[in-house]
Write an enzyme that holds these catalytic residues in place. Structure first.
Site, PDB file in Angstrom:
ATOM      1  CG  ASN A  12      -1.686   1.246   1.445  1.00  0.00           C
ATOM      2  OD1 ASN A  12      -1.781   2.069   0.533  1.00  0.00           O
ATOM      3  ND2 ASN A  12      -2.269   1.426   2.626  1.00  0.00           N
ATOM      4  CD1 TRP A  13       3.381   1.010  -2.989  1.00  0.00           C
ATOM      5  CD2 TRP A  13       3.293   2.202  -4.890  1.00  0.00           C
ATOM      6  NE1 TRP A  13       4.006   0.279  -3.974  1.00  0.00           N
ATOM      7  CE2 TRP A  13       3.959   0.980  -5.151  1.00  0.00           C
ATOM      8  CE3 TRP A  13       3.111   3.096  -5.948  1.00  0.00           C
ATOM      9  CZ2 TRP A  13       4.452   0.662  -6.423  1.00  0.00           C
ATOM     10  CZ3 TRP A  13       3.596   2.778  -7.201  1.00  0.00           C
ATOM     11  CH2 TRP A  13       4.260   1.572  -7.433  1.00  0.00           C
ATOM     12  CE  LYS A  14      -0.076   3.366   4.747  1.00  0.00           C
ATOM     13  NZ  LYS A  14      -0.012   3.497   6.190  1.00  0.00           N
ATOM     14  CG  HIS A 104      -5.800   2.036   5.220  1.00  0.00           C
ATOM     15  ND1 HIS A 104      -5.344   3.031   6.054  1.00  0.00           N
ATOM     16  CD2 HIS A 104      -4.788   1.135   5.103  1.00  0.00           C
ATOM     17  CE1 HIS A 104      -4.096   2.743   6.415  1.00  0.00           C
ATOM     18  NE2 HIS A 104      -3.738   1.606   5.849  1.00  0.00           N
ATOM     19  CD  GLU A 106      -2.843   5.677   6.728  1.00  0.00           C
ATOM     20  OE1 GLU A 106      -2.808   5.699   5.481  1.00  0.00           O
ATOM     21  OE2 GLU A 106      -1.935   5.179   7.428  1.00  0.00           O
ATOM     22  CD  GLU A 174      -3.433  -2.377   7.306  1.00  0.00           C
ATOM     23  OE1 GLU A 174      -2.337  -2.669   6.846  1.00  0.00           O
ATOM     24  OE2 GLU A 174      -4.011  -1.316   7.052  1.00  0.00           O
ATOM     25  N   GLY A 180       2.595   2.453  10.741  1.00  0.00           N
ATOM     26  CA  GLY A 180       3.554   3.540  10.583  1.00  0.00           C
ATOM     27  C   GLY A 180       4.264   3.925  11.868  1.00  0.00           C
ATOM     28  CB  SER A 220       5.272  -1.513  11.873  1.00  0.00           C
ATOM     29  OG  SER A 220       4.873  -0.177  12.114  1.00  0.00           O
ATOM     30  N   GLY A 241       2.916  -1.039   4.270  1.00  0.00           N
ATOM     31  CA  GLY A 241       2.904   0.377   3.894  1.00  0.00           C
ATOM     32  C   GLY A 241       4.313   0.854   3.593  1.00  0.00           C
ATOM     33  N   GLY A 242       4.938   1.510   4.560  1.00  0.00           N
ATOM     34  CA  GLY A 242       6.248   2.134   4.378  1.00  0.00           C
ATOM     35  C   GLY A 242       7.281   1.250   3.688  1.00  0.00           C
TER      36      GLY A 242
HETATM   37  P1  PGA Z   1       2.909   0.487   7.596  1.00  0.00           P
HETATM   38  O1  PGA Z   1       1.432   0.674   6.972  1.00  0.00           O
HETATM   39  O2  PGA Z   1       3.458  -0.797   7.044  1.00  0.00           O
HETATM   40  O3  PGA Z   1       3.679   1.695   7.104  1.00  0.00           O
HETATM   41  O4  PGA Z   1       2.756   0.454   9.068  1.00  0.00           O
HETATM   42  C1  PGA Z   1       0.574  -0.413   6.816  1.00  0.00           C
HETATM   43  C2  PGA Z   1      -0.734   0.048   6.228  1.00  0.00           C
HETATM   44  O5  PGA Z   1      -1.235   1.103   6.627  1.00  0.00           O
HETATM   45  O6  PGA Z   1      -1.327  -0.641   5.364  1.00  0.00           O
END
Ligand code: PGA
Length: 262
Positions: A12-14, A104, A106, A174, A180, A220, A241-242
């Site tokens: 997930n590149w956000k 998600h 966010e 999640e 993050g 993470s 994500g990251g």
């Molecule tokens: P993260 O994000 O790996 O940067 O913690 C995961 C996500 O939000 O899908």
């Protein structure tokens, strides 16, 4: 054991990378896996770029026959019409998206998406032949107040309310406190909630659906933590994500089978 389910490693590149950077990352990831003689087919890889990158990613993947699936990070609950700024599932399936992330944390937090809207978006995805990646998870306060499974379980029940038993879906646990933050859930913590989510799938859609549906962990995830997570029987992959923005690190996560037994 999760033997009959193909593991899914999703990136997930956000809101990162423009379409040119997206092309560069997909190429680098592909070459990195090729150089490592990665066996495609043992793990499904899916990328979730921003909307504006999807066409470029699709064209590259198509032209170079790269074995990655891709999808969007969100979609509209509506199919078309006067919804400024929204993106229809119809457009995503036309771009050969296989997946779409829904709910998600966010989106839930910054765009006030509640269980009803998430359920409507799941229906929109299914209407357009997209596989919804349904995200659920609790905040730190909810974890302290209700325990680990209560909130994700109730979010998933709501999202699956009108889903037919034969629908192709993916579920991602999640925990908000792990996203993050560098604070990954322990494998045992993640397993406990993923097992509870599989029980919800069984209750809502039946045992066959529960046996075939992939349940991912996200929050993470790094190459150092993926192997332990993947040893758990109810964890079928990761939503990353990251670490998915770094070709070498994401490739190492995809290649977890090389270090899972270690
Ligand atoms: P993260 O994000 O790996 O940067 O913690 C995961 C996500 O939000 O899908």
């Amino acid at each position: 054991m999760a033997v009959s389910r193909t593991p899914l490693i999703a990136g997930n590149w956000k809101m990162n990378l423009d379409h040119l950077q997206a092309v560069a990352l997909v190429q680098k990831l592909h070459w990195t896996l090729k150089d490592a003689d990665h066996e495609t087919g043992s793990v499904e890889v899916a990328l979730f770029p921003p909307f504006t990158d999807i066409r470029s990613v699709q064209t590259l993947i198509d032209a170079d026959k790269i074995p990655f699936a891709f999808g969007a990070q969100d979609l509209s609950a509506h199919d078309s019409g006067a919804y400024t700024g929204e993106v229809s599932g119809a457009f995503l399936s036309k771009l050969q998206c296989r997946y779409v992330i829904i709910g998600h944390s966010e989106r839930r937090e910054y765009h006030a998406e509640g269980d009803d809207l998430v359920a409507a978006k799941v229906q929109a995805a299914l209407r357009h032949g997209l596989v919804p990646v349904i995200c659920v998870g609790e905040t730190l306060e909810q974890l302290e107040e209700f325990g680990a499974s209560a909130v994700p379980v109730s979010q998933l029940k709501a999202a699956l309310a009108d889903v037919p038993a034969d629908a192709d879906i993916v579920v991602a646990y999640e925990p908000v406190w792990a996203i993050g933050t560098g604070k990954v859930a322990t494998s045992a913590q993640a397993q406990e909630v993923c097992a509870a989510l599989r029980a919800v799938i069984a209750e809502s859609l039946g045992d066959e659906a529960a046996a075939r549906t992939r349940v991912l962990y996200g929050g993470s995830v790094k190459s150092s933590s993926i192997a332990g997570l993947m040893r758990e029987p109810d964890i079928d992959g990761a939503l990353v994500g990251g670490a998915s923005l770094l070709a070498d690190e994401f490739a190492a996560i995809i290649r977890y089978q090389k270090h899972v037994g270690v």
